[in-house]
Design a protein around this motif. Structure first.
Motif, PDB file in Angstrom:
ATOM      1  N   SER A  86      -6.184  -4.207  -9.882  1.00  0.00           N
ATOM      2  CA  SER A  86      -6.509  -5.613  -9.636  1.00  0.00           C
ATOM      3  C   SER A  86      -5.756  -6.142  -8.427  1.00  0.00           C
ATOM      4  N   ILE A  87      -4.624  -5.515  -8.122  1.00  0.00           N
ATOM      5  CA  ILE A  87      -3.931  -5.810  -6.860  1.00  0.00           C
ATOM      6  C   ILE A  87      -4.624  -5.021  -5.763  1.00  0.00           C
ATOM      7  N   ARG A  88      -5.262  -5.734  -4.857  1.00  0.00           N
ATOM      8  CA  ARG A  88      -6.021  -5.117  -3.780  1.00  0.00           C
ATOM      9  C   ARG A  88      -5.205  -5.124  -2.487  1.00  0.00           C
ATOM     10  N   PRO A  89      -5.531  -4.228  -1.554  1.00  0.00           N
ATOM     11  CA  PRO A  89      -4.854  -4.261  -0.253  1.00  0.00           C
ATOM     12  C   PRO A  89      -4.992  -5.621   0.417  1.00  0.00           C
ATOM     13  N   VAL A  90      -3.891  -6.077   0.998  1.00  0.00           N
ATOM     14  CA  VAL A  90      -3.832  -7.381   1.666  1.00  0.00           C
ATOM     15  C   VAL A  90      -3.603  -7.133   3.151  1.00  0.00           C
ATOM     16  N   ALA A  91      -4.486  -7.639   3.985  1.00  0.00           N
ATOM     17  CA  ALA A  91      -4.413  -7.344   5.417  1.00  0.00           C
ATOM     18  C   ALA A  91      -3.068  -7.731   6.014  1.00  0.00           C
ATOM     19  N   GLU A  92      -2.553  -8.884   5.622  1.00  0.00           N
ATOM     20  CA  GLU A  92      -1.309  -9.354   6.248  1.00  0.00           C
ATOM     21  C   GLU A  92      -0.082  -8.543   5.819  1.00  0.00           C
ATOM     22  N   LEU A  93      -0.226  -7.719   4.761  1.00  0.00           N
ATOM     23  CA  LEU A  93       0.891  -6.871   4.333  1.00  0.00           C
ATOM     24  C   LEU A  93       0.726  -5.418   4.750  1.00  0.00           C
ATOM     25  N   ASP A  94      -0.383  -5.082   5.386  1.00  0.00           N
ATOM     26  CA  ASP A  94      -0.646  -3.700   5.778  1.00  0.00           C
ATOM     27  C   ASP A  94       0.451  -3.178   6.698  1.00  0.00           C
ATOM     28  N   GLY A  95       1.205  -2.199   6.200  1.00  0.00           N
ATOM     29  CA  GLY A  95       2.269  -1.586   6.998  1.00  0.00           C
ATOM     30  C   GLY A  95       3.531  -2.404   7.142  1.00  0.00           C
ATOM     31  N   VAL A  96       3.617  -3.568   6.529  1.00  0.00           N
ATOM     32  CA  VAL A  96       4.826  -4.400   6.627  1.00  0.00           C
ATOM     33  C   VAL A  96       5.959  -3.719   5.869  1.00  0.00           C
ATOM     34  N   ARG A  97       7.107  -3.610   6.510  1.00  0.00           N
ATOM     35  CA  ARG A  97       8.249  -2.966   5.876  1.00  0.00           C
ATOM     36  C   ARG A  97       8.972  -3.965   4.969  1.00  0.00           C
ATOM     37  N   ILE A  98       9.084  -3.601   3.706  1.00  0.00           N
ATOM     38  CA  ILE A  98       9.716  -4.463   2.715  1.00  0.00           C
ATOM     39  C   ILE A  98      10.697  -3.628   1.908  1.00  0.00           C
ATOM     40  N   THR A  99      11.940  -4.065   1.844  1.00  0.00           N
ATOM     41  CA  THR A  99      12.957  -3.378   1.052  1.00  0.00           C
ATOM     42  C   THR A  99      13.172  -4.143  -0.245  1.00  0.00           C
ATOM     43  N   VAL A 100      13.013  -3.420  -1.354  1.00  0.00           N
ATOM     44  CA  VAL A 100      13.142  -4.006  -2.692  1.00  0.00           C
ATOM     45  C   VAL A 100      14.466  -3.561  -3.290  1.00  0.00           C
ATOM     46  N   GLY A 101      15.195  -4.511  -3.866  1.00  0.00           N
ATOM     47  CA  GLY A 101      16.482  -4.184  -4.472  1.00  0.00           C
ATOM     48  C   GLY A 101      16.528  -4.509  -5.951  1.00  0.00           C
TER      49      GLY A 101
END
Length: 316
Positions: free
Chosen positions: A33-48
């Motif tokens: 249900s979570i679909r690819p989001v264009a604005e997040l494509d390839g965005v580097r995100i570090t989760v802690g």
């Protein structure tokens, strides 16, 4: 040479805070249900996350959700202690994590008096932390991982007032195992002792790793112990929570925490995570914790399978 110098500087900053740059997400997932989001494509995100079971599960929930949305996610879960995670977020090493409203209000913002209503506590933390530190709290979950004291199911002690009377009158019969952070935090033993009139000098305390407290109480090493109220080992080991009859312990609802600049740059993240946060009740997170601490499953597998079962992501 200039590029090499910059890389060495970046590594030095991370190492100076005791953290590394993060690793790959441990399991592959695809969209549900979570679909690819264009604005997040390839965005580097570090989760802690912090370094205990529930926090690792919560961190992996973020990682898998944002991976399914197309982000390039780095795993920096299992950071030792609340203050280390907080410093990593303030300094930009971690972009997003679940944290607890009571921890934010008391430990990060320096307040001594908690707000008893969960929604009001969340709003107070959200407003104060954004104003003071540029940190945004979002998507509060129903789960409330408050501190508590436990004893065995057969013990007659039922409230913290009962416990306080026992400590003050017969401390040798009230041997208490305390987790490392709980033993020193104002929202832990020192504050509880003040609220309930416990003489700290009379209390028989053993300080140990939080994970060891449960078995220490179950096997009789200690009669009482400090725990997180949503831990799955409480029921599995036939332990019971003492009632906080004077209402000392703050609310510790989990919520997403991001730098406001990061949240403003990626507003879809909160939209993606909101439906997940809404399902994180005490019953749900306690069961997920139990699967790790009692059944021995990996936190990443437990988190992924829960998301798959609810259709948020698919396994690959």
């Amino acid at each position: 040479m200039r590029r090499i110098a910059l890389l060495l500087l970046a590594f030095g900053l991370l190492a100076g805070c005791g953290l590394e740059a993060g690793g790959a997400v441990p399991l592959r997932v695809g969209p549900g249900s979570i679909r690819p989001v264009a604005e997040l494509d390839g965005v580097r995100i570090t989760v802690g996350s912090k370094d205990f079971t529930e926090q690792n599960i919560l961190g992996y929930l973020i990682e898998f959700a944002l991976t399914a949305a197309g982000a390039q996610v780095r795993d920096l879960t299992n950071i030792t202690g609340s203050n280390s995670l907080r410093d990593a977020q303030l300094h930009g090493q971690v972009d997003i994590a679940y944290d607890y409203t009571g921890t934010g209000w008391i430990n990060y913002l320096g307040n001594e008096t908690p707000i008893p209503d969960s929604d009001k506590q969340f709003q107070a933390v959200r407003e104060a932390d954004q104003a003071a530190h540029g940190m945004l709290w979002a998507d509060m979950a129903p789960m409330n991982n408050t501190y508590a004291l436990i004893t065995t199911a057969a013990d007659a002690t039922s409230t913290l007032s009962d416990y306080a009377r026992l400590v003050n009158s017969d401390p040798n019969s009230a041997n208490t195992c305390l987790g490392t952070e709980f033993s020193v935090r104002q929202d832990g033993f020192p504050g509880m002792a003040g609220k309930y009139g416990i003489d700290p000098g009379r209390a028989r305390k053993q300080i140990m790793n939080d994970a060891l407290v449960y078995t220490a109480v179950a096997n009789g090493t200690c009669r009482f112990g400090s725990v997180a109220a949503t831990d799955g080992r409480i029921q599995a080991l036939r332990l019971k929570l003492l009632d906080d009859d004077l209402g000392f312990f703050p609310k510790y609802n989990a919520a997403l925490v991001m730098r406001k600049s990061f949240a403003d740059a990626h507003p879809r993240i909160a939209e993606i995570m909101a439906p997940i946060s809404q399902l994180l009740t005490n019953e749900t997170i306690t069961e997920l914790n139990r699967q790790v601490d009692v059944d021995g499953r990996e936190p990443s597998v437990v988190a992924r399978d829960w998301l798959v079962a609810r259709g948020f992501v698919t396994a690959r």
